[in-house]
Motif scaffolding. Sequence first.
Motif, mmCIF file in Angstrom:
data_model
loop_
_atom_site.group_PDB
_atom_site.id
_atom_site.type_symbol
_atom_site.label_atom_id
_atom_site.label_comp_id
_atom_site.label_asym_id
_atom_site.label_seq_id
_atom_site.Cartn_x
_atom_site.Cartn_y
_atom_site.Cartn_z
ATOM 1 N N LYS A 15 0.843 -1.178 0.000
ATOM 2 C CA LYS A 15 0.000 0.000 0.000
ATOM 3 C C LYS A 15 0.886 1.237 0.000
ATOM 4 C CE LYS A 15 -4.122 -1.861 0.293
ATOM 5 N NZ LYS A 15 -4.939 -1.897 1.504
ATOM 6 N N LEU A 19 2.382 11.397 1.511
ATOM 7 C CA LEU A 19 2.402 12.113 2.783
ATOM 8 C C LEU A 19 2.565 13.616 2.588
ATOM 9 C CD1 LEU A 19 4.647 9.772 4.961
ATOM 10 C CD2 LEU A 19 2.176 10.065 5.105
ATOM 11 N N LEU A 65 -4.850 17.470 14.145
ATOM 12 C CA LEU A 65 -4.287 17.191 12.831
ATOM 13 C C LEU A 65 -5.067 16.092 12.131
ATOM 14 C CD1 LEU A 65 -0.498 17.179 13.776
ATOM 15 C CD2 LEU A 65 -1.689 18.902 12.431
ATOM 16 N N LEU A 67 -5.058 13.585 8.698
ATOM 17 C CA LEU A 67 -4.209 13.082 7.621
ATOM 18 C C LEU A 67 -4.786 13.469 6.259
ATOM 19 C CD1 LEU A 67 -3.470 9.505 8.967
ATOM 20 C CD2 LEU A 67 -1.858 11.397 8.773
ATOM 21 N N TYR A 83 4.506 7.147 1.910
ATOM 22 C CA TYR A 83 4.627 5.994 2.815
ATOM 23 C C TYR A 83 4.448 4.746 1.977
ATOM 24 C CZ TYR A 83 4.352 3.806 7.407
ATOM 25 O OH TYR A 83 4.617 3.084 8.539
ATOM 26 N N SER A 85 4.059 0.716 2.416
ATOM 27 C CA SER A 85 3.886 -0.309 3.436
ATOM 28 C C SER A 85 3.642 -1.663 2.788
ATOM 29 C CB SER A 85 2.696 0.074 4.321
ATOM 30 O OG SER A 85 2.425 -0.965 5.243
ATOM 31 N N HIS A 87 2.547 -5.394 3.767
ATOM 32 C CA HIS A 87 1.918 -6.070 4.896
ATOM 33 C C HIS A 87 1.729 -7.550 4.608
ATOM 34 C CE1 HIS A 87 -1.606 -7.069 7.487
ATOM 35 N NE2 HIS A 87 -0.911 -6.360 8.346
ATOM 36 N N ASP A 129 7.876 -0.993 6.670
ATOM 37 C CA ASP A 129 7.506 0.380 6.348
ATOM 38 C C ASP A 129 8.689 1.155 5.813
ATOM 39 O OD1 ASP A 129 5.955 0.034 9.414
ATOM 40 O OD2 ASP A 129 4.837 0.259 7.548
ATOM 41 N N ASP A 130 8.349 2.062 4.906
ATOM 42 C CA ASP A 130 9.408 2.924 4.397
ATOM 43 C C ASP A 130 8.775 4.257 4.025
ATOM 44 O OD1 ASP A 130 11.878 2.704 1.679
ATOM 45 O OD2 ASP A 130 11.881 3.769 3.608
ATOM 46 N N VAL A 131 9.480 5.316 4.309
ATOM 47 C CA VAL A 131 9.008 6.620 3.855
ATOM 48 C C VAL A 131 10.043 7.155 2.887
ATOM 49 C CG1 VAL A 131 8.378 8.967 4.531
ATOM 50 C CG2 VAL A 131 7.828 7.070 6.035
ATOM 51 N N PHE B 482 9.354 16.086 12.392
ATOM 52 C CA PHE B 482 8.277 15.308 12.995
ATOM 53 C C PHE B 482 8.710 14.654 14.301
ATOM 54 C CE2 PHE B 482 4.782 15.624 10.143
ATOM 55 C CZ PHE B 482 5.331 15.941 8.916
ATOM 56 N N ASN B 505 -2.442 13.916 17.712
ATOM 57 C CA ASN B 505 -1.342 14.527 16.963
ATOM 58 C C ASN B 505 -0.050 13.732 17.096
ATOM 59 O OD1 ASN B 505 -3.242 16.433 16.357
ATOM 60 N ND2 ASN B 505 -2.219 18.141 17.377
ATOM 61 N N VAL B 508 -0.302 10.922 14.733
ATOM 62 C CA VAL B 508 -0.106 11.367 13.350
ATOM 63 C C VAL B 508 1.386 11.510 13.043
ATOM 64 C CG1 VAL B 508 -0.411 13.356 11.807
ATOM 65 C CG2 VAL B 508 -2.365 12.454 13.056
ATOM 66 N N LEU B 511 3.137 8.303 12.142
ATOM 67 C CA LEU B 511 2.971 7.847 10.760
ATOM 68 C C LEU B 511 4.022 8.472 9.862
ATOM 69 C CD1 LEU B 511 1.226 6.194 8.769
ATOM 70 C CD2 LEU B 511 0.077 8.339 8.213
ATOM 71 N N TYR B 512 4.233 9.789 10.023
ATOM 72 C CA TYR B 512 5.205 10.470 9.175
ATOM 73 C C TYR B 512 6.626 9.994 9.445
ATOM 74 C CZ TYR B 512 1.626 13.578 7.376
ATOM 75 O OH TYR B 512 0.514 14.066 6.743
ATOM 76 N N LEU B 513 6.813 9.375 10.625
ATOM 77 C CA LEU B 513 8.130 8.854 10.945
ATOM 78 C C LEU B 513 8.260 7.410 10.504
ATOM 79 C CD1 LEU B 513 8.474 10.468 14.478
ATOM 80 C CD2 LEU B 513 9.864 10.993 12.479
ATOM 81 N N GLY B 514 7.253 6.903 9.777
ATOM 82 C CA GLY B 514 7.337 5.550 9.254
ATOM 83 C C GLY B 514 6.896 4.483 10.241
ATOM 84 N N LYS B 515 6.148 4.896 11.267
ATOM 85 C CA LYS B 515 5.774 3.908 12.292
ATOM 86 C C LYS B 515 4.263 3.687 12.297
ATOM 87 C CE LYS B 515 9.762 5.010 15.049
ATOM 88 N NZ LYS B 515 10.206 5.997 15.999
ATOM 89 N N LEU B 516 3.767 3.056 11.248
ATOM 90 C CA LEU B 516 2.332 2.858 11.079
ATOM 91 C C LEU B 516 1.704 2.078 12.216
ATOM 92 C CD1 LEU B 516 -0.265 2.960 9.396
ATOM 93 C CD2 LEU B 516 0.599 1.032 8.077
ATOM 94 N N LYS B 517 2.306 0.956 12.562
ATOM 95 C CA LYS B 517 1.730 0.097 13.612
ATOM 96 C C LYS B 517 1.656 0.824 14.948
ATOM 97 C CE LYS B 517 1.136 -4.156 11.791
ATOM 98 N NZ LYS B 517 -0.143 -4.817 11.668
ATOM 99 N N ASN B 542 -8.569 9.692 10.742
ATOM 100 C CA ASN B 542 -7.164 9.278 10.791
ATOM 101 C C ASN B 542 -7.054 7.769 10.940
ATOM 102 O OD1 ASN B 542 -6.332 11.930 10.589
ATOM 103 N ND2 ASN B 542 -6.031 12.205 12.780
ATOM 104 N N LEU B 549 -4.321 1.942 4.807
ATOM 105 C CA LEU B 549 -2.906 1.864 4.440
ATOM 106 C C LEU B 549 -2.292 0.567 4.938
ATOM 107 C CD1 LEU B 549 -0.320 3.182 3.322
ATOM 108 C CD2 LEU B 549 -0.057 4.345 5.505
ATOM 109 N N GLU B 550 -2.803 0.107 6.061
ATOM 110 C CA GLU B 550 -2.164 -1.023 6.711
ATOM 111 C C GLU B 550 -2.366 -2.321 5.955
ATOM 112 O OE1 GLU B 550 -4.132 -2.592 9.973
ATOM 113 O OE2 GLU B 550 -2.350 -3.269 11.032
#
Lengths: 396, 581
Positions: A15, A19, A65, A67, A83, A85, A87, A129-131, B482, B505, B508, B511-517, B542, B549-550
């Motif tokens: 996915k 961002l 905030l 998204l 992003y 991902s 999975h 995960d990768d950004v 972030f 926040n 959120v 997520l921008y730091l690549g830590k979805l889980k 959110n 995304l997950e």
Amino acid sequence: MEVNPPKQEHLLALKVMRLTKPTLFTNIPVTCEEKDLPGDLFNQLMRDDPSTVNGAEILMLGEMLTLPQNFGNIFLGETFSSYISVHNDSNQVVKDILVKADLQTSSQRLNLSASNAAVAELKPDCCIDDVIHHEVKEIGTHILVCAVSYTTQGGEKMYFRKFFKFQVLKPLDVKTKFYNAETDEVFLEAQIQNITTSPMFMEKVSLEPSIMYNVAELNSVSQAGECVTTFGSRAYLQPMDTRQYLYCLKPKKEFAEKAGIIKGVTVIGKLDIVWKTNLGERGRLQTSQLQRMAPGYGDVRLSLEAIPDTVNLEEPFHITCKITNCSSERTMDLVLEMCNTNSIHWCGISGRQLGKLHPSSSLCLALTLLSSVQGLQVRSLFSFSFWYPGMLTHGH
Amino acid sequence: PPLLLRDGFESQMVKSPSFSGASETVAKTPPQAVQPSPSLSKFFGDPASTNSLASDFFDSFTTSTFISVSNPNAGSSAPENLSSLSTAGGERSPGAAEPSHSPGMEKSEAGVSTASLEISQSPKPFSQIQAVFAGSEDPFATALSMSETDRRSDAWLPGEATRDILISVATQQYSTVFVDKESLTMPGLKFDNIQGDAVKDLMLRFLGERAAAKRQVLHAESVEQTFVGLRQLISCKNWRAAVDLCGRLLTAHGQGYGKSGLPTSHTADSLQLWFVRLALLVKLGLFQNAEMEFEAFGNLDQPDLYYEYYPHVYPGRRGSMVPFSMRILHAELQQYLGNPQEALDRLHRVKAVCSKILTNLEQGLAEDGTMSSITPENRQASIQLWGSRLGRVMCSMANCLLLMKDYVLAVDAYHAAIQHCPEQEPQLLSGIGRIFLQIGDIKTAEKYFQDVEKVTQKLDGLQGKTMVLMNRAFLHLGQNNFAEAHRFFTEILRIDPTNAVANNNAAVCLLYLGKLKDSLRQLEAMVQQDPKHSLHESVLFNLTTMYELESSRSMQKKQALLEAVAGKEGDSFNTQCLKLA
């Protein structure tokens, strides 16, 4: 945005989410007074609402905030962040996963992945995960190609790709205009227009001069010791707004002589533009080298070296002229003839010989004038004539 | 010139009609046939100053173009009305006039014929009123102090045409007053049922009938058909049901579906019902619906919206029956309909009146500019009220300019609002800082956040510290950092663990730091631990975005959210954020 090949049953799912910066949630405040039917209820509801500002619930712009909900637009000079991902949707452990992200434009293919190493194993319901970040440098179609290869528990090697297409648009419209002053200075007026759909804050617009010139930017003035921009309180550009920036270029000393007799096209420098949009989203662009067509001077060129900005009525004042012989072969015999106008009068002898002027050299002349009429005078000051064997021309 | 009724009649004034049953009944028994009640003349004071017989008084109602047909149903339930009148003082039980008959058009048509019934019963209310007065300690002092609150709250400056009509009503009270229909307010419901429950609909589609059956919300019928019931529906966020209940109560008053354009009369209570209905429609985002029903109210300045228009119902009272908040709503609605300029124009008019009233007060005059002897305490209270109203308008204007994306003017307007709401200075300055962040002018945003730090130094307690940390986090966001932003949001959670904004926040940022889980874990924990505050549109948006995304199994997780929502949220919940459609 997704352009996918036909689906195959894969254990992993890929996915992608662009961002862009998050946005702030806005409320709709509805209030009433104690004496009204709902009493304190409306205010209580707003206080209980987590998205309102504590103590100022009427403020529409909250602090929560949200998204991004769609891809949005992307402009040249901005940074594309995404992003990615992968999975494990299955219930088996997957091995040797390699995720690659490439960006394909019409002219090149770039690798965007942070790391190119394979991941040893991925347990069920876990993800990789990768950004990725990439400063967009071309306009037009871009394709994000994400490729995933992995090995199943049974040893089978699997591979799939996903393509995401997007367009990069042009954010600014830049127009320039050159003004040649009678001195050797060149003025550059740059018009910059915001052709995106959101407001833009111009963080820096500077002219990087070519080797021949020094530049002075004329977009701020000193007011009470502080540097204040000439753009007033409107610090940002709304969509379709245009701003004019002014720069003054003066040839460096070592090039000053040459500048007077340069013909044809010269390179002046380039504009460097840095802007910011929502929550500090940054963009940067430069123009290509700006070129200026040197004005044709013919064989002889007259320029002003020094002239006062203002003079008093009926008081003589001095100017210094420079006469340059722009030809490469002819030596000139110069004779100075002064013509008075209704407002400007010469003090000196007209018709005198100035001597010989060799090719590619110049001479400086100090002259005295006086003005009898007030106001801004834009006049043809005087004429001089010169001749050399075989030619008679007048210059003004 | 002072109105005839003013002087010396205040002591006879019925207690403030806003939420007391007394004058309600008076308003709701306007006769169509002309049989005057003898006891009425007792009530309307000094016989010498009136034209003679009460019959002339009633004549005026029938021969003028203004015919009141409000609450034609009141006659059939008059006895019930009276029983609730015994509640005196500040009790808010005006709902008494609208008992539990079901709303519907057929009743209102029948109303005309029941009018005659009402007449014979009309003496009763007045004897009850006397009982009310007899019961309380110092009715006149109570009436007087109430009247001070009313006077300053209801003060308004009518436009010239309206003023002229009101003066003529006052001076010709016992003879015909012809008022052009164009100047009258004739509202009616434009749609009669918006009850519905989006959550239940989704449950039926995705979770099946049995699960959907478990969904419990309050409907208009489930509560007392009074203001009390209405407040109940509002507070548990069943606003659609509340809109519906308002509709029923207004229908009972004669302003139901199909009644728009028909002559009617207004009371302070009926206007409160309209205000609540329209306010809830706006809260529900049903702006077009609100606009349809607001139309009949024009500029909220028609003569029949003033107390002076009903000298026999509200003797001695002056001012507008329109709640101030309704004026704000009327203006703000336009910006949600895409007409922000119109919103601004309306707000400017409100602001002008507030400013003029304040000037009058500061010059020692009454709110309406007439000479008056108001005690210093009352004058101070009035100045305070109108000052806060002015502040409300200015905040509104600033919000509107922000919506129009005119950031320069919006910032100026927020600065002006700070002058009038100084206690909100740190929040407003922070808000301005956020505006600059949105434009991309990070440096100016930083300056504002620094100003907030200076101002909050004087504040002790959590609020000031939280604000400063929040602003620092936002500044880091603006500088693309972030990680630092996350640190500051987390710091807020340390000192205020229930802060939903900081929680959201921080997630959120993850997520921008690549830590979805990790981000999902944080948001899910927040929703589970504090559903009351965190089942909010923004948080759920959110969450569902990240579910998508997950993995490919986001549908199950979204349905789980639907269940959580079903158990907690009323019919006003905006289901879009669940992304199930």
